[in-house]
Scaffold this active site. Structure first.
Site, PDB file in Angstrom:
ATOM      1  N   HIS A  32       0.824  -1.202   0.000  1.00 29.81           N
ATOM      2  CA  HIS A  32       0.000   0.000   0.000  1.00 29.81           C
ATOM      3  C   HIS A  32       0.864   1.260   0.000  1.00 29.81           C
ATOM      4  CE1 HIS A  32      -2.664  -3.158   1.521  1.00 29.81           C
ATOM      5  NE2 HIS A  32      -3.683  -2.411   1.146  1.00 29.81           N
ATOM      6  N   GLY A 118      -4.040  -4.183  11.427  1.00 24.95           N
ATOM      7  CA  GLY A 118      -4.388  -4.588  10.071  1.00 24.95           C
ATOM      8  C   GLY A 118      -5.866  -4.875   9.966  1.00 24.95           C
ATOM      9  N   ARG A 314     -18.942 -18.986  38.982  1.00 27.01           N
ATOM     10  CA  ARG A 314     -18.737 -17.553  38.743  1.00 27.01           C
ATOM     11  C   ARG A 314     -18.431 -16.837  40.062  1.00 27.01           C
ATOM     12  NH1 ARG A 314     -24.391 -14.355  38.506  1.00 27.01           N
ATOM     13  NH2 ARG A 314     -25.682 -15.817  39.669  1.00 27.01           N
ATOM     14  N   SER A 341     -22.538  -9.788  38.164  1.00 27.32           N
ATOM     15  CA  SER A 341     -22.930 -11.127  37.716  1.00 27.32           C
ATOM     16  C   SER A 341     -21.702 -12.020  37.490  1.00 27.32           C
ATOM     17  CB  SER A 341     -23.731 -11.050  36.414  1.00 27.32           C
ATOM     18  OG  SER A 341     -25.022 -10.537  36.652  1.00 27.32           O
ATOM     19  N   GLU A 362     -17.666  -4.427  24.744  1.00 29.17           N
ATOM     20  CA  GLU A 362     -16.843  -5.631  24.846  1.00 29.17           C
ATOM     21  C   GLU A 362     -15.597  -5.573  23.968  1.00 29.17           C
ATOM     22  OE1 GLU A 362     -21.003  -6.712  26.097  1.00 29.17           O
ATOM     23  OE2 GLU A 362     -20.156  -5.714  24.325  1.00 29.17           O
ATOM     24  N   HIS A 411     -22.206 -17.302  32.764  1.00 31.26           N
ATOM     25  CA  HIS A 411     -23.538 -17.553  32.203  1.00 31.26           C
ATOM     26  C   HIS A 411     -23.459 -18.423  30.938  1.00 31.26           C
ATOM     27  CE1 HIS A 411     -24.270 -14.405  35.043  1.00 31.26           C
ATOM     28  NE2 HIS A 411     -25.578 -14.456  34.862  1.00 31.26           N
ATOM     29  N   ASP A 419     -33.321 -16.787  31.707  1.00 34.95           N
ATOM     30  CA  ASP A 419     -32.982 -15.650  30.842  1.00 34.95           C
ATOM     31  C   ASP A 419     -33.123 -15.978  29.356  1.00 34.95           C
ATOM     32  OD1 ASP A 419     -32.550 -13.738  32.731  1.00 34.95           O
ATOM     33  OD2 ASP A 419     -30.378 -13.945  32.770  1.00 34.95           O
ATOM     34  N   GLN A 423     -28.864 -14.897  26.215  1.00 30.71           N
ATOM     35  CA  GLN A 423     -27.835 -14.752  27.253  1.00 30.71           C
ATOM     36  C   GLN A 423     -26.978 -16.002  27.413  1.00 30.71           C
ATOM     37  OE1 GLN A 423     -28.186 -11.453  28.863  1.00 30.71           O
ATOM     38  NE2 GLN A 423     -29.454 -11.506  27.028  1.00 30.71           N
ATOM     39  N   ARG A 469     -23.627 -20.011  35.946  1.00 29.88           N
ATOM     40  CA  ARG A 469     -24.492 -19.220  36.823  1.00 29.88           C
ATOM     41  C   ARG A 469     -25.007 -20.036  38.000  1.00 29.88           C
ATOM     42  NH1 ARG A 469     -30.153 -16.304  34.925  1.00 29.88           N
ATOM     43  NH2 ARG A 469     -30.400 -14.955  36.752  1.00 29.88           N
TER      44      ARG A 469
END
Length: 631
Positions: A32, A118, A314, A341, A362, A411, A419, A423, A469
């Site tokens: 490039h 990249g 958890r 959680s 995230e 979870h 849920d 989830q 969970r």
């Protein structure tokens, strides 16, 4: 104000950077050059007067950081290294050749490259992680300079970075946006509307400076303002011309990612004034400054849990992480607004100075972890297992960066209950197993979780821990050890007829099945596959051989890519592990195969046919016994 002599020197260096970008890509036959040429003036001034870096000691904690988020402009980066005297002209000309560290996009096989780039939209988010390290942990004055292309400004991850950098008020972070108007296939969304970029940056709390990216005086003044700003990150929005300096392709579409043929390259080099071999004495950082101390190493005292009690893995993760934080001042935690959680909140409450909230971002969370580990911290990043899918490209690129990060997904599976499927992490084992250098761990009880969390801190590569969970019984003693790469045979005898492999929630279902089948005169061998990758193939081979080839794998995961795939791949053998040589395999793979809904964990495990009842039926099927019959 720069002198005429300085301006001329910067111009000469910029021309050299353009020429070297052309020379290297023409020799490679790909690359490039035009994307590199647009930012040459910006980088010439930066290298000459503002970057503080000891190329002879890239591990110096005081070094500035330079990230080419527009990684396709790697010819420009390598040309900078040549101008700094870090590589020779011959090395520059090895661009993109097999075996050369000067790859098509930058990777940390070069000592001056901190992270791979990249995949667009990742450099600035990683820079935020480095900025947090510098401002809040190291408390050093180094700066993070990030060169972005205008095309990647369409990536949502870039704006996650703008948002979080503004929130944490990182004055050590400088984004240099090369607005050359042309993307890969045509004009970018905003073209040369640099004011729009400035307005957006300001909306996120940044200091924004709009300049002509080829006016050396304006560039100099912008950098001076950036390093003088102590209240917020700075965005330098530079209007540039793609292919600047060569009239034949200045601001002309169709040249993206194309090397010049040799004759055209010669003409272009002549138009730019001919080859130069300028070497710049890059200013080194202050060698006397040391990172701030954030505590001393203490003896690790992990939480312990009484056998027979129940705790969610958890929750055990959160308590183990807090204990690890007490012993290890280099452990840093980031979470995506679910710490109550994932139980990362235990660490956050105990060590708020080493916890960074990424909110529901995230991609930025994983990028922050990658940036933190550049400064040798041990980052743990946690969220729901399902939501790591949003950040998967960042995890993939973290492996390319040879990064050492710890990911914890809670979870997981249908066992989360009411849920529902949005989830439920049902793809996580498959996705994380497929990442180069990854380790995938899946504990079934509190004591096992604590021991694995402790080992994660110093495990290299991408390390993933899957937590659940629902509460599960504690079956192991606090004294039990769980080496990564191992598994546990927890029920066995010389009468075993079937091997049952489970992990996490399904391991407990396998134990229930063991008791019922044992009462019926059928003995099964139960294996806890807590280390999914690497896998203990030899123990599995022995167990299945001892049970006449009868094998059941049961998992709370989609049928593709999880425990079942890991086990069967182990039996297929690899170059480093011999193939299984025992009796013919007879395999039943119990996994989630239909889209789940809401319900209690027990109802969902039963509906998915991954509970004790399903294991009992599978074992009898292998032994050709009617379901409901005793041996």
């Amino acid at each position: 104000m720069a002198t005429a002599e300085q301006l001329q020197a910067w111009h000469e260096l910029a021309q050299q950077l353009r020429i070297d970008s052309i020379r290297a890509t023409t020799a490679a036959g790909s690359g490039h050059p035009t994307s590199s040429m647009s930012a040459a003036d910006l980088m010439a001034v930066l290298l000459s007067n503002y970057l503080r870096y000891d190329f002879g000691n890239p591990d110096d904690a005081n070094n500035d950081r330079l990230i080419f988020s527009k990684g396709h402009a790697s010819p420009l980066l390598y040309a900078l290294y040549k101008a700094a005297g870090a590589i020779s002209d011959a090395e520059l000309m090895s661009l993109r050749q097999f075996g050369s560290p000067l790859q098509g996009h930058p990777v940390p096989v070069l000592p001056w490259v901190d992270v791979a780039t990249g995949s667009l939209g990742q450099g600035l988010p990683t820079g935020v992680g480095m900025g947090l390290a510098g401002e809040y942990l190291d408390q050093l004055s180094y700066r993070i300079w990030v060169l972005l292309g205008d095309s990647e400004m369409s990536e949502g991850s870039v704006w996650e970075a703008f948002e979080l950098a503004g929130h944490y008020k990182l004055p050590n972070l400088v984004a240099i946006i090369d607005v050359n108007r042309l993307g890969q296939r045509g004009q970018t969304m905003l073209g040369w509307n640099t004011q729009a970029y400035c307005d957006r940056a300001k909306a996120f709390g940044w200091n924004a400076i709009e300049i002509d990216g080829h006016n050396l005086t304006e560039i100099d003044e912008a950098y001076t303002e950036a390093i003088s700003n102590t209240d917020s990150p700075t965005a330098i929005v530079a209007r540039t011309i793609k292919g600047k300096g060569v009239k034949a392709f200045e601001d002309i579409g169709g040249w993206h990612g194309k090397a010049l043929p040799e004759e055209e390259a010669k003409k272009a080099i002549a138009e730019l004034g001919g080859e130069r071999h300028i070497i710049i004495e890059v200013e080194k950082p202050d060698p006397q400054t040391k990172p701030a101390s954030i505590g001393k190493l203490e003896a690790l005292q992990l939480p312990t849990y009484k056998q027979g009690n129940s705790i969610a893995t958890r929750k055990a993760y959160g308590e183990a992480l807090k204990a690890l934080g007490a012993a290890r001042p280099d452990v840093i935690v980031v979470d995506a607004e679910v710490s109550n959680s994932t139980y990362a909140e235990d660490f956050a409450e105990a060590y708020p100075d080493r916890y960074f909230e990424m909110y529901i971002a995230e991609q930025q969370m994983v990028a922050t972890a990658v940036g933190l580990q550049v400064r040798k911290y041990k980052p743990f990043a946690s969220t729901f297992a399902a939501f790591f899918t949003r950040a998967y490209d960042f995890i993939r690129m973290a492996a390319v960066s040879r990064a050492n990060i710890k990911l914890v997904g809670s979870h997981a599976g249908v066992s989360i209950g009411e849920d529902g499927p949005s989830q439920m992490g049902l793809e996580d084992i498959a996705s994380l197993r497929s990442v180069w250098s990854s380790t995938v761990l899946y504990p079934c009880d509190g004591n096992q979780t604590a021991k694995l969390v402790a080992q994660m801190a110093d495990c290299e590569g991408i390390v993933y821990l899957r937590t659940t969970r629902m509460k599960t019984p504690v079956i192991y003693s606090p004294d039990e050890e769980f080496p990564i790469g191992g598994c546990k045979v927890i029920r066995s005898s010389n009468r075993d007829q079937v091997t049952v492999i489970g992990a996490g929630v399904t391991l407990h279902e396998a134990l229930k099945a063991y008791e019922e089948l044992n009462n019926q005169g059928i003995s099964i061998r139960v294996i806890d596959l807590y280390s999914v990758k690497p896998i203990d193939a030899q123990t599995l081979y022995q167990a299945v051989s001892d049970t006449n080839g009868n094998l059941i794998v049961v998992e709370d995961h989609w049928s593709e890519g999880g425990l079942g795939a890991a086990v069967l791949e182990a039996f297929a053998g690899t170059e480093t592990a011999p193939t299984y040589g025992g009796p013919k395999l007879q395999v039943i793979h119990l996994a989630v195969r239909e889209m789940p809904g809401s319900g209690t964990p027990e109802e969902l495990l039963h509906a998915a046919k991954i509970d004790a009842d399903a294991i009992i039926a599978a074992a009898k099927s292998l032994l050709k016994q009617p379901v409901g019959a005793s041996a």
